[in-house]
Design a protein around this motif. Structure first.
Motif, PDB file in Angstrom:
ATOM      1  N   GLY A 216     -43.981 -63.384  43.514  1.00  0.00           N
ATOM      2  CA  GLY A 216     -43.507 -64.390  42.798  1.00  0.00           C
ATOM      3  C   GLY A 216     -44.445 -65.765  43.092  1.00  0.00           C
ATOM      4  N   VAL A 244     -42.275 -67.106  37.386  1.00  0.00           N
ATOM      5  CA  VAL A 244     -43.334 -68.090  37.728  1.00  0.00           C
ATOM      6  C   VAL A 244     -44.656 -67.231  37.428  1.00  0.00           C
ATOM      7  N   GLN A 256     -42.521 -58.782  34.001  1.00  0.00           N
ATOM      8  CA  GLN A 256     -41.442 -59.678  34.472  1.00  0.00           C
ATOM      9  C   GLN A 256     -40.000 -59.050  34.725  1.00  0.00           C
ATOM     10  N   GLY A 258     -35.911 -59.749  35.451  1.00  0.00           N
ATOM     11  CA  GLY A 258     -35.051 -60.579  35.497  1.00  0.00           C
ATOM     12  C   GLY A 258     -34.395 -60.605  34.246  1.00  0.00           C
ATOM     13  N   GLN A 259     -33.508 -61.774  34.065  1.00  0.00           N
ATOM     14  CA  GLN A 259     -32.683 -61.947  32.946  1.00  0.00           C
ATOM     15  C   GLN A 259     -33.354 -61.963  31.533  1.00  0.00           C
ATOM     16  N   THR A 260     -34.622 -62.355  31.660  1.00  0.00           N
ATOM     17  CA  THR A 260     -35.264 -62.231  30.548  1.00  0.00           C
ATOM     18  C   THR A 260     -36.776 -61.527  30.446  1.00  0.00           C
ATOM     19  N   GLY A 261     -36.449 -60.553  31.529  1.00  0.00           N
ATOM     20  CA  GLY A 261     -37.615 -59.435  31.640  1.00  0.00           C
ATOM     21  C   GLY A 261     -36.877 -58.148  31.786  1.00  0.00           C
ATOM     22  N   ILE A 274     -40.587 -64.594  46.531  1.00  0.00           N
ATOM     23  CA  ILE A 274     -39.647 -64.659  45.323  1.00  0.00           C
ATOM     24  C   ILE A 274     -38.403 -65.282  45.978  1.00  0.00           C
ATOM     25  N   GLN A 279     -31.643 -65.914  37.759  1.00  0.00           N
ATOM     26  CA  GLN A 279     -32.236 -65.005  36.565  1.00  0.00           C
ATOM     27  C   GLN A 279     -32.885 -64.114  37.210  1.00  0.00           C
ATOM     28  N   ASP A 296     -39.652 -68.739  54.185  1.00  0.00           N
ATOM     29  CA  ASP A 296     -38.344 -69.451  54.002  1.00  0.00           C
ATOM     30  C   ASP A 296     -37.090 -68.652  54.345  1.00  0.00           C
TER      31      ASP A 296
HETATM   32  C1  LIG Z   1     -33.169 -69.005  30.568  1.00  0.00           C
HETATM   33  C2  LIG Z   1     -34.048 -68.492  31.639  1.00  0.00           C
HETATM   34  C3  LIG Z   1     -34.271 -67.391  32.102  1.00  0.00           C
HETATM   35  C4  LIG Z   1     -35.113 -67.116  33.092  1.00  0.00           C
HETATM   36  N1  LIG Z   1     -35.329 -65.660  33.088  1.00  0.00           N
HETATM   37  C5  LIG Z   1     -36.130 -65.396  34.547  1.00  0.00           C
HETATM   38  C6  LIG Z   1     -36.260 -64.019  34.497  1.00  0.00           C
HETATM   39  O1  LIG Z   1     -36.376 -63.061  33.761  1.00  0.00           O
HETATM   40  N2  LIG Z   1     -37.107 -63.645  35.825  1.00  0.00           N
HETATM   41  C7  LIG Z   1     -37.462 -64.635  36.525  1.00  0.00           C
HETATM   42  O2  LIG Z   1     -37.829 -64.009  37.650  1.00  0.00           O
HETATM   43  N3  LIG Z   1     -37.055 -65.859  36.543  1.00  0.00           N
HETATM   44  C8  LIG Z   1     -36.322 -66.229  35.323  1.00  0.00           C
HETATM   45  N4  LIG Z   1     -36.258 -67.441  35.241  1.00  0.00           N
HETATM   46  C9  LIG Z   1     -36.817 -68.611  36.155  1.00  0.00           C
HETATM   47  C10 LIG Z   1     -35.891 -68.534  37.493  1.00  0.00           C
HETATM   48  O3  LIG Z   1     -35.007 -69.712  37.238  1.00  0.00           O
HETATM   49  C11 LIG Z   1     -36.849 -69.120  38.621  1.00  0.00           C
HETATM   50  O4  LIG Z   1     -37.434 -70.425  38.231  1.00  0.00           O
HETATM   51  C12 LIG Z   1     -37.954 -68.308  39.121  1.00  0.00           C
HETATM   52  O5  LIG Z   1     -37.505 -66.860  39.194  1.00  0.00           O
HETATM   53  C13 LIG Z   1     -38.625 -68.428  40.386  1.00  0.00           C
HETATM   54  O6  LIG Z   1     -39.614 -67.824  40.526  1.00  0.00           O
HETATM   55  P1  LIG Z   1     -40.382 -67.592  42.037  1.00  0.00           P
HETATM   56  O7  LIG Z   1     -39.236 -67.133  42.768  1.00  0.00           O
HETATM   57  O8  LIG Z   1     -41.539 -66.787  42.140  1.00  0.00           O
HETATM   58  O9  LIG Z   1     -40.481 -69.015  42.271  1.00  0.00           O
HETATM   59  P2  LIG Z   1     -39.925 -69.914  43.473  1.00  0.00           P
HETATM   60  O10 LIG Z   1     -38.420 -70.254  43.032  1.00  0.00           O
HETATM   61  O11 LIG Z   1     -40.553 -71.318  43.404  1.00  0.00           O
HETATM   62  O12 LIG Z   1     -39.828 -69.447  44.865  1.00  0.00           O
HETATM   63  C14 LIG Z   1     -41.076 -69.267  45.492  1.00  0.00           C
HETATM   64  C15 LIG Z   1     -40.436 -68.500  47.003  1.00  0.00           C
HETATM   65  O13 LIG Z   1     -41.910 -68.299  47.642  1.00  0.00           O
HETATM   66  C16 LIG Z   1     -41.680 -68.683  48.871  1.00  0.00           C
HETATM   67  N5  LIG Z   1     -43.231 -68.697  49.349  1.00  0.00           N
HETATM   68  C17 LIG Z   1     -43.813 -69.648  49.264  1.00  0.00           C
HETATM   69  N6  LIG Z   1     -44.972 -69.531  50.016  1.00  0.00           N
HETATM   70  C18 LIG Z   1     -44.961 -68.087  50.241  1.00  0.00           C
HETATM   71  C19 LIG Z   1     -45.940 -67.520  51.209  1.00  0.00           C
HETATM   72  N7  LIG Z   1     -47.270 -67.660  51.526  1.00  0.00           N
HETATM   73  N8  LIG Z   1     -45.348 -66.328  51.739  1.00  0.00           N
HETATM   74  C20 LIG Z   1     -44.096 -65.829  51.311  1.00  0.00           C
HETATM   75  N9  LIG Z   1     -43.244 -66.580  50.795  1.00  0.00           N
HETATM   76  C21 LIG Z   1     -43.797 -67.707  50.253  1.00  0.00           C
HETATM   77  C22 LIG Z   1     -41.009 -69.774  48.801  1.00  0.00           C
HETATM   78  O14 LIG Z   1     -40.329 -69.798  50.172  1.00  0.00           O
HETATM   79  C23 LIG Z   1     -39.854 -69.499  47.673  1.00  0.00           C
HETATM   80  O15 LIG Z   1     -38.572 -68.736  48.370  1.00  0.00           O
HETATM   81  C24 LIG Z   1     -35.301 -67.840  33.960  1.00  0.00           C
HETATM   82  C25 LIG Z   1     -35.146 -69.109  33.906  1.00  0.00           C
HETATM   83  C26 LIG Z   1     -34.257 -69.761  33.008  1.00  0.00           C
HETATM   84  C27 LIG Z   1     -33.863 -70.970  32.725  1.00  0.00           C
END
Ligand SMILES: Cc1cc2nc3c(=O)[nH]c(=O)nc-3n(C[C@H](O)[C@H](O)[C@H](O)COP(=O)(O)OP(=O)(O)OC[C@H]3O[C@@H](n4cnc5c(N)ncnc54)[C@H](O)[C@@H]3O)c2cc1C
Length: 351
Positions: A216, A244, A256, A258-261, A274, A279, A296
């Motif tokens: 992520g 993301v 991807q 998740g919900q939309t993957g 991640i 989702q 975190d």
């Molecule tokens: C309608 C809708 C559908 C969606 N469908 C999907 C879907 O299918 N799949 C999906 O994934 N999301 C989906 N999302 C988006 C979802 O809500 C989140 O925004 C997304 O999953 C967040 O991705 P992330 O965890 O990579 O990023 P973030 O939420 O920003 O999390 C990043 C994480 O990385 C950690 N981190 C940062 N730096 C480091 C490091 N150096 N080492 C280790 N950890 C670190 C942080 O602590 C944090 O926990 C959807 C959203 C909507 C509104």
């Protein structure tokens, strides 16, 4: 009769199809009815023997291959129309399918065309010995709610949530009869046409991988996926990602989770950087074990994971890769499903 809608991947049963067949067989057994299967095959291979062998293993006694030139490429409307015709002809007590994208679409089309009720994303289904009553639990609101419900229908349609059922071959198998069902189809319905087929690489697919290494925002960029690729290759797994990563163009959308993957149900899901938004969670909650690597300790996925490493993914994953390489001079692929039924994976190091 209970009819299982069995999804195939290049002519073989998908993992979710084996779960579907296991549950469908239990329902058929409770009701004292035979288990039958319906398949569509858009692989262009049409080699029946391996599929027949697998279906027999799971207790199917009659197999309907739905075949028509218009069905060689996936189309929800055409596959749904064909499925509805077969269901109308057979009048089964239940039709059970996995809750994948295609199977859900086809079941919804079938339900709408026949005006039958469909309970989607079931984790348990209980049949009564006779009659039209079914009890079920199903996942709703993207995994946030478990609903207990009763369904009364002459033909009940169900989809089964990924990972809800432990697949098990039948203890007693019979002879399989194979039949081709040729539906009458309206060629004005929207349909796809195959222009060209390309072969997929030998790598495992995200949906069927036993290990998924997913990245992520915390991975930091497209280049940050290189150690994840390396780890996935070492353990015979596939690489996934959060939205993301796809939104930023670091990975293609097909990766991807998740919900939309894609919804995955591996033995091990390694979530690197991640957070575990709902989702994303609904796409990986079918995993048997989850390892979260995150800086975190309060990230939602860390709380829900089986194991967690609190640390920088850029340090932890390369360290894991180095340790695997140190323990195994040459990479050992994971054994095929069914090998190592004692739960041991030979010389492969524990992660
Ligand atoms: C309608 C809708 C559908 C969606 N469908 C999907 C879907 O299918 N799949 C999906 O994934 N999301 C989906 N999302 C988006 C979802 O809500 C989140 O925004 C997304 O999953 C967040 O991705 P992330 O965890 O990579 O990023 P973030 O939420 O920003 O999390 C990043 C994480 O990385 C950690 N981190 C940062 N730096 C480091 C490091 N150096 N080492 C280790 N950890 C670190 C942080 O602590 C944090 O926990 C959807 C959203 C909507 C509104």
């Amino acid at each position: 009769m209970v009819l299982a809608f069995v999804d195939l991947d290049a002519g073989s049963l998908t993992p979710s199809a084996t779960e579907t067949l296991t549950l469908a067989r239990e329902l058929a057994s409770t009701r004292g009815e035979p288990l039958r299967a319906m398949t569509f095959d858009d692989s262009g291979r049409h080699d029946d023997a391996p599929t027949a062998a697998e279906l027999t293993t799971y207790g199917v006694v009659r197999w309907f291959r739905v075949a028509h030139p218009l069905l060689d490429a996936y189309s929800p409307e055409l596959w749904g129309a064909a499925s509805a015709q077969l269901v109308r002809t057979l009048a089964p007590s239940a039709v059970v399918a996995s809750a994948g994208d295609r199977t859900t679409e086809v079941m919804a089309q079938t339900a709408a065309r026949l005006d039958l009720p469909l309970a989607a994303n079931c984790t348990t289904i209980t049949a009564t010995a006779s009659g039209d009553e079914w009890r079920l639990t199903r996942v709703r609101n993207g995994g946030m709610l478990l609903e207990d419900a009763e369904l009364v229908a002459s033909t009940a349609l169900f989809t089964v949530a990924a990972g809800a059922i432990e697949p098990a071959p039948a203890s007693v198998v019979g002879d399989l009869t194979t039949e081709t069902f040729s539906p009458v189809l309206d060629d004005t319905l929207p349909h796809a046409r195959v222009i060209e087929r390309t072969t997929r690489g030998d790598g495992v697919t995200l949906a069927s991988a036993r290990v998924v290494v997913s990245g992520g925002r915390g991975v930091g960029g497209a280049d940050g996926f290189a150690p994840l690729e390396e780890l996935a290759e070492l353990v015979g797994g596939a690489v996934g990602c959060s939205r993301v990563a796809t939104n930023n163009g670091w990975r293609p959308h097909r990766d991807q989770v998740g919900q939309t993957g894609t919804k995955v149900n591996p033995d091990l899901y390694i979530a690197c950087g991640i957070s575990g938004a709902t989702q994303h969670w609904v796409g990986c909650m079918g995993a048997k074990h989850i390892l979260a690597i995150n800086t975190d300790p309060d990230a939602p996925l860390v709380s829900r994971a089986t194991y967690a490493v609190i640390g920088d993914v850029g340090e932890v994953v390369p360290a894991v890769v180095a340790e695997i390489r140190r323990r195994t001079p040459s990479p050992l692929p994971l054994p095929a499903p069914g090998v190592g039924a004692d739960g041991h994976d030979g010389d492969r190091p524990d992660l």
